[in-house]
Design an enzyme around this catalytic site. Sequence first.
Site, PDB file in Angstrom:
ATOM      1  CE  LYS A 106      44.495  39.184  31.469  1.00 11.80           C
ATOM      2  NZ  LYS A 106      45.697  40.032  31.278  1.00 11.80           N
ATOM      3  NE  ARG A 130      48.476  37.228  36.571  1.00  9.37           N
ATOM      4  CZ  ARG A 130      47.446  38.056  36.441  1.00  9.37           C
ATOM      5  NH1 ARG A 130      46.233  37.623  36.639  1.00  9.37           N
ATOM      6  NH2 ARG A 130      47.644  39.309  36.087  1.00  9.37           N
ATOM      7  NE  ARG A 171      45.240  48.883  33.918  1.00  4.96           N
ATOM      8  CZ  ARG A 171      45.386  47.559  33.922  1.00  4.96           C
ATOM      9  NH1 ARG A 171      44.807  46.829  32.984  1.00  4.96           N
ATOM     10  NH2 ARG A 171      46.130  46.984  34.830  1.00  4.96           N
ATOM     11  NE  ARG A 189      45.468  47.260  38.630  1.00  6.27           N
ATOM     12  CZ  ARG A 189      45.464  46.154  37.908  1.00  6.27           C
ATOM     13  NH1 ARG A 189      44.430  45.874  37.150  1.00  6.27           N
ATOM     14  NH2 ARG A 189      46.492  45.341  37.935  1.00  6.27           N
ATOM     15  NE  ARG A 219      50.753  44.318  36.840  1.00  3.46           N
ATOM     16  CZ  ARG A 219      50.105  45.413  36.414  1.00  3.46           C
ATOM     17  NH1 ARG A 219      50.566  46.608  36.710  1.00  3.46           N
ATOM     18  NH2 ARG A 219      49.020  45.289  35.707  1.00  3.46           N
TER      19      ARG A 219
END
Length: 206
Positions: free
Chosen positions: A13, A88, A122, A153, A164
Site C-alpha cells: 500500500k 481498518r 522490509r 520497523r 498483525r
Amino acid sequence: MKLIFLGPPGAGKGTQALGVSSRLNVPHISTGNMLRAAVRNETPMGLAAKKFMDAGKLVPDEVLIEMVRERLSMVDCKPGYLLDGFPRTVEQAEALEQIASPDRVINIAVPDECLLDRLTGRRVCGKCSGTFHISKLTDPGVCPVCGWTLTHRDDDQPVTIRQRLKVYHEQTAPLIGYYEGKGKLRTVDGDCAPEEVLASILAALE
Ligand code: ADP
Ligand code: ZN
C-alpha cells in the site's frame, strides 16, 4: 478523488501510494506513518499508541478517527485524499462516511505466504518513507532513493507480523464486503512487480 487503499500488512500500500498520490495530486495519508511520527516525537498520543503497535494490535478506534478527522480537515485535502492504513475496522469506515465518504476503494490482494517474507525483509527510510526489500538492496543500510539510513520497523518481527495478519483477517478483511456492498471496491493482484501493480491500480481508477 477520495481514495482508500485496502490490503493486508505488506501488500504494498505504501509503495503504491507514493506513485498514485503524485499522479492524482492528492495527499498520501498513512496512519501508520502518522502514528510512528507521534511515537518518535513522544507525544502523549504516540506514547499511548506505541504499546498497541509493538504488540501488533490496533490502536483504539476513537484515537484513529480523531487523528484522521483532523488531518482531512486540512486545506491540502480539498482535492481529495489517498488513505493508506485507514479505515481498518468497520467502525472506522462508518466514521469516515460521516467525515468524507470515499469515491473508490482499491483492495490490493496478496496471499499470506508472501507477506511474511515481504515484511521480515522490509527496510524503511525515515526521510522519504520509501520501503525496500532487503534482497533488492546493494547496501541494506542505505536508502537507494535519498541516501538516508534504512531501518527495520519494530513491528516487523515474525511474532508481531503473525499477530498483525491475524488482526487483519479478523478486523480489516470484513471491509472488503463492506465496500463491495457500496459498489466502490476494485480488487487488484498485488502479488506481482510494483510497476504491474501500479498499472492495475491506474486501470481500476479509469
Ligand atoms: P502495516 O504495514 O502493517 O499495514 P501500518 O504502518 O499501516 O502497518 O501501521 C502500523 C501499526 O499502526 C498497526 O499495526 C496499528 O497498530 C497502527 N495503526 C495504523 N493504522 C491504524 C488504524 N487505522 N487503526 C488502528 N491502528 C492503526
Ligand atoms: Zn529515502
